[in-house]
Structure formats: structure tokens, C-alpha cells
Scaffold this active site. Structure first.
Site, PDB file in Angstrom:
ATOM      1  NE  ARG A 239      -3.917   0.558   1.965  1.00 30.71           N
ATOM      2  CZ  ARG A 239      -4.974   0.729   2.457  1.00 30.71           C
ATOM      3  NH1 ARG A 239      -5.179   1.261   3.622  1.00 30.71           N
ATOM      4  NH2 ARG A 239      -5.977   0.086   2.003  1.00 30.71           N
TER       5      ARG A 239
ATOM      6  CG  HIS B  66      -8.438   0.096  -2.458  1.00 38.00           C
ATOM      7  ND1 HIS B  66      -7.522  -1.065  -2.223  1.00 38.00           N
ATOM      8  CD2 HIS B  66      -9.143   0.401  -1.293  1.00 38.00           C
ATOM      9  CE1 HIS B  66      -7.791  -1.159  -1.054  1.00 38.00           C
ATOM     10  NE2 HIS B  66      -8.924  -0.359  -0.357  1.00 38.00           N
TER      11      HIS B  66
ATOM     12  CD  GLN C 111     -13.029  -1.863  -0.198  1.00 40.53           C
ATOM     13  OE1 GLN C 111     -11.916  -1.832   0.540  1.00 40.53           O
ATOM     14  NE2 GLN C 111     -14.025  -2.417   0.057  1.00 40.53           N
TER      15      GLN C 111
ATOM     16  CG  ASP D   1     -13.617   6.628  -0.544  1.00 43.04           C
ATOM     17  OD1 ASP D   1     -13.620   6.401   1.011  1.00 43.04           O
ATOM     18  OD2 ASP D   1     -12.574   6.084  -1.444  1.00 43.04           O
TER      19      ASP D   1
ATOM     20  CB  CYS E 260     -13.871   1.191   0.574  1.00 45.61           C
ATOM     21  SG  CYS E 260     -13.369   3.019   0.695  1.00 45.61           S
TER      22      CYS E 260
ATOM     23  NE  ARG F 247      -9.917  -5.448   0.749  1.00 49.53           N
ATOM     24  CZ  ARG F 247      -9.195  -4.437   1.207  1.00 49.53           C
ATOM     25  NH1 ARG F 247      -9.957  -3.351   1.649  1.00 49.53           N
ATOM     26  NH2 ARG F 247      -7.807  -4.468   1.122  1.00 49.53           N
TER      27      ARG F 247
HETATM   28  N1  NVA Z   1     -10.130   6.491  -1.013  1.00 48.75           N
HETATM   29  C1  NVA Z   1      -9.670   6.129   0.238  1.00 48.75           C
HETATM   30  C2  NVA Z   1      -9.715   4.583   0.443  1.00 48.75           C
HETATM   31  C3  NVA Z   1      -9.565   4.277   2.003  1.00 48.75           C
HETATM   32  C4  NVA Z   1      -9.665   2.716   1.960  1.00 48.75           C
HETATM   33  C5  NVA Z   1      -8.155   6.476   0.499  1.00 48.75           C
HETATM   34  O1  NVA Z   1      -7.271   6.141  -0.450  1.00 48.75           O
HETATM   35  O2  NVA Z   1      -7.634   7.100   1.499  1.00 48.75           O
HETATM   36  N1   CP Z   2     -11.180  -0.162   2.865  1.00 52.33           N
HETATM   37  C1   CP Z   2      -9.841  -0.236   3.255  1.00 52.33           C
HETATM   38  O1   CP Z   2      -8.728  -0.658   2.642  1.00 52.33           O
HETATM   39  O2   CP Z   2      -9.578   0.043   4.572  1.00 52.33           O
HETATM   40  P1   CP Z   2      -8.131  -0.016   5.379  1.00 52.33           P
HETATM   41  O3   CP Z   2      -7.834   1.494   5.000  1.00 52.33           O
HETATM   42  O4   CP Z   2      -8.553   0.068   6.642  1.00 52.33           O
HETATM   43  O5   CP Z   2      -7.518  -0.932   4.662  1.00 52.33           O
END
Ligand code: NVA
Ligand code: CP
Length: 332
Positions: free
Chosen positions: A128, A155, A158, A244, A284, A312
Site C-alpha cells: 500500500r 484499489h 476493495q 468514499d 470501502c 476482503r
Molecule cells: N479512497 C480512500 C480509500 C481508503 C480505504 C483512500 O485512498 O484513502
Molecule cells: N477499505 C480499506 O482498504 O480499509 P483500510 O484502509 O482500513 O485498509
């Protein structure tokens, strides 16, 4: 930018005795939703269903004994870390956590070197991070499969979980309509790739300045992609309504401006009422009640957010199984 798969980048002449890349099959990576075919997704949905049922039945399934996943986190996580770690443990393997604060990544070690090192001591890598290009570079220099656990751009894990949530409860997604309200972000961009691949319609309503930008070279025609002027138009008759946070990780400096711009772009009861009566609400997570979604929606009867979060783990077990073992076809 996509980089060619190069194993761990060791020059062919004068091969080092520990260089086994010449007998290894090139690793299959999961960096974007479009990296798998429709047929492979159908396989993953079926395997997710089987692995979920086995888990509920308390049946042990440990095909990954002795296998290790490196999990590299340059951004925070609850679900992604917990689901990969739990999934690896359930399958008999181990997941190893690294973050940029306590690893050499935070002190500038190149990702190519990190890739070569981690893939010599782990069988699969999950990352990540910020830029998608970094994940592509990691994959180019990794002997092991690499999974994108979220970037600024995509992502895929997700949306894989979200689609499985639909499929397990309602059946095929093809021909359905998904409405996205709010930021044209990494998750939204992944939904669009999924729409093209799996044959559903993706409608989006975003505030001015926060519209989705398409980053791949695919042609998203009107049967797949529709940009709407407002949330009600996007949600009208939809099967899934999803959203989101206003401000994704990495964009915190814009939080105040986003807060102002996103007024009126939340999922309210009125937005849900425009969708089909049994439309699913998806998010998500993490969520901000009263911002992108009202409490009565996320905590209401149409919400499937806890199923999405749980799924997930099930879909990622199926994904890891597929990337490491290929198409496993055993009992139901
Ligand atoms: N769009 C959000 C998703 C978090 C799971 C982010 O990138 O922070
Ligand atoms: N939805 C998701 O990826 O959650 P986290 O940021 O908690 O991993």
C-alpha cells in the site's frame, strides 16, 4: 507507466549462483483490476464462496504452510492489514508487516532493491503506497507476485470484495448499474475498470474539480461509463450506491477545500430513495457519518458495509491462492 516484468533484474550474462529466475515462471501480479480476465474473476468469485463457506464450517484449509507474505504499508490501514494477515494465517502461511517508518524504505532505499530483497525471502508481496508507478517498479523487480493494497490511483482488492458481496447475495453483476457519489478517486477509478471488464454500468456524480480522470488507455463507452450532474441523477434506478471519504490518504492538505466542495455530495436517504428499493449501499470504510454518508444510510437496512469488509479476507484468500497455486479446483 507499465514496466516490463524483469524478475529481479539480474543481468543474464554471468548469472549469480543464487539467481533462479531462469527456471522460475514470471510472477503474475495484481496491480490494477484490469490485470485479470473476466473468466479469472468468475473463478475468484467461486473460490471466495468456497473458502468463505469452509471458514464458516471451521474446516482447516492450509495450502500455504511455509509460505510468507511481505506486507509493505506506506499509508495507514485497518482492513487491508487485518484481512491479509488473518487470511494468510488461516491458509497456514505467515504475513510479515513492514512500514516506511521502521524499515529502510523510509530512509530512501530504492523500491527496486526492496523488491529484490523481499522477494528472495517471501513468496508474495502486498504493498500500500502513494504512486501506482512505485508498485509497478516493485513488481518489475520482484520474483514473487505483487498485490496492490491501494495506491493513489487504484484499489483493486476493495472492488474485488465489493463485487463478490454483490455476487454472493444477488448473482451476476453484468447488466446492473453502480452509482458512485463523490470523489473521483482510486476506488472510483477501479470500479470503472471493473465495469468495463464485467459488463455493468458505472455512473458517477462528483463535485467540480474532483471528477474522475481515466488513467489507462481503455475506451469507456456510454454503455459502461456515465458522468452525471448530481447525486440524484447518478443514483436513479441504481442497483448499488457507493461513495468514499471526501479526502483520501495522501490528500490531507486539501481537506478544508474538499470539505467545502463536497457539500451536497453525500449519500442521504433521499439519494438512496432514488435508487432501486433493494439497492445496496456500499462503502470501502473508514466512513465519516454526516459527511459522505448519513448515519441512517450506512447503519440502515440497505447497507452491506460489514459484509464488504469481511469479504476482503475471503476474496484475498482466493486471490493469493490463485497467484501462488493457479486455478485450484477442489471440492465445493
Ligand atoms: N479512497 C480512500 C480509500 C481508503 C480505504 C483512500 O485512498 O484513502
Ligand atoms: N477499505 C480499506 O482498504 O480499509 P483500510 O484502509 O482500513 O485498509
Amino acid at each position: 507507466m507499465r514496466f516490463p516484468a524483469q524478475g529481479d533484474g539480474i543481468a543474464r550474462r554471468g548469472r549469480h549462483p543464487t539467481d533462479l529466475t531462469f527456471i522460475m515462471k514470471p510472477a503474475r501480479h495484481y496491480l490494477q483490476f484490469s490485470d485479470l480476465t473476466r473468466d479469472e474473476y468468475l473463478h475468484l468469485f467461486e473460490r471466495s464462496r468456497i473458502l468463505k463457506r469452509r471458514h464458516y464450517d471451521g474446516e482447516l484449509y492450509r495450502p500455504l504452510v511455509g509460505k510468507v507474505m511481505s506486507m509493505v504499508f506506506e499509508k495507514n490501514s485497518t482492513r487491508t492489514r487485518a484481512s491479509f494477515e488473518a487470511g494468510m494465517a488461516q491458509m497456514g502461511g505467515h504475513a510479515m508487516f513492514l512500514d516506511s517508518k521502521s524499515s529502510q524504505l523510509g530512509r530512501g532505499e530504492p523500491i527496486e532493491d526492496t523488491a529484490r530483497v523481499l522477494s528472495r525471502m517471501s513468496d508474495i508481496i502486498m504493498i500500500r503506497t502513494f504512486e501506482q508507478a512505485l508498485v509497478e517498479r516493485l513488481a518489475a523487480f520482484s520474483r514473487a507476485p505483487v498485490i496492490n493494497g491501494l495506491t493513489n490511483e487504484y484499489h483493486p482488492c476493495q472492488v474485488l470484495a465489493d463485487l463478490f458481496t454483490w455476487v454472493e447475495q444477488r448473482g451476476p453483476i453484468s447488466g446492473r448499474t453502480v452509482a458512485w457519489i463523490g470523489d473521483g478517486n482510486n476506488v472510483a477509478r477501479t470500479w470503472l475498470q471493473a465495469a468495463k471488464l464485467l459488463g455493468f454500468k458505472f455512473r458517477i456524480a462528483s463535485p467540480k474539480g474532483y471528477e474522475l480522470t481515466v488513467l489507462d488507455a481503455q475506451d469507456y463507452g456510454p454503455d459502461v461509463y456515465e458522468v452525471c450532474d448530481n447525486p440524484l441523477d447518478a443514483a436513479r434506478g441504481a442497483d448499488i450506491v457507493t461513495t468514499d471519504v471526501y479526502t483520501s490518504m495522501g490528500f490531507e492538505a486539501e481537506a478544508e477545500a474538499r470539505h467545502r466542495a463536497f457539500a451536497g455530495y453525500g449519500v442521504t436517504a433521499a439519494v438512496m430513495a432514488a435508487a432501486k428499493p433493494d439497492a445496496m449501499f456500499m462503502h470501502c470504510l473508514p466512513a465519516h457519518r454526516g459527511e459522505e454518508v448519513d448515519a441512517e444510510v450506512i447503519d440502515g437496512p440497505n447497507s452491506v458495509v460489514w459484509d464488504e469488509a469481511e469479504n476482503r479476507m475471503h476474496v484475498q484468500k482466493a486471490l493469493v491462492e490463485f497467484l501462488l497455486l493457479g486455478r485450484v479446483a477442489d471440492k465445493k
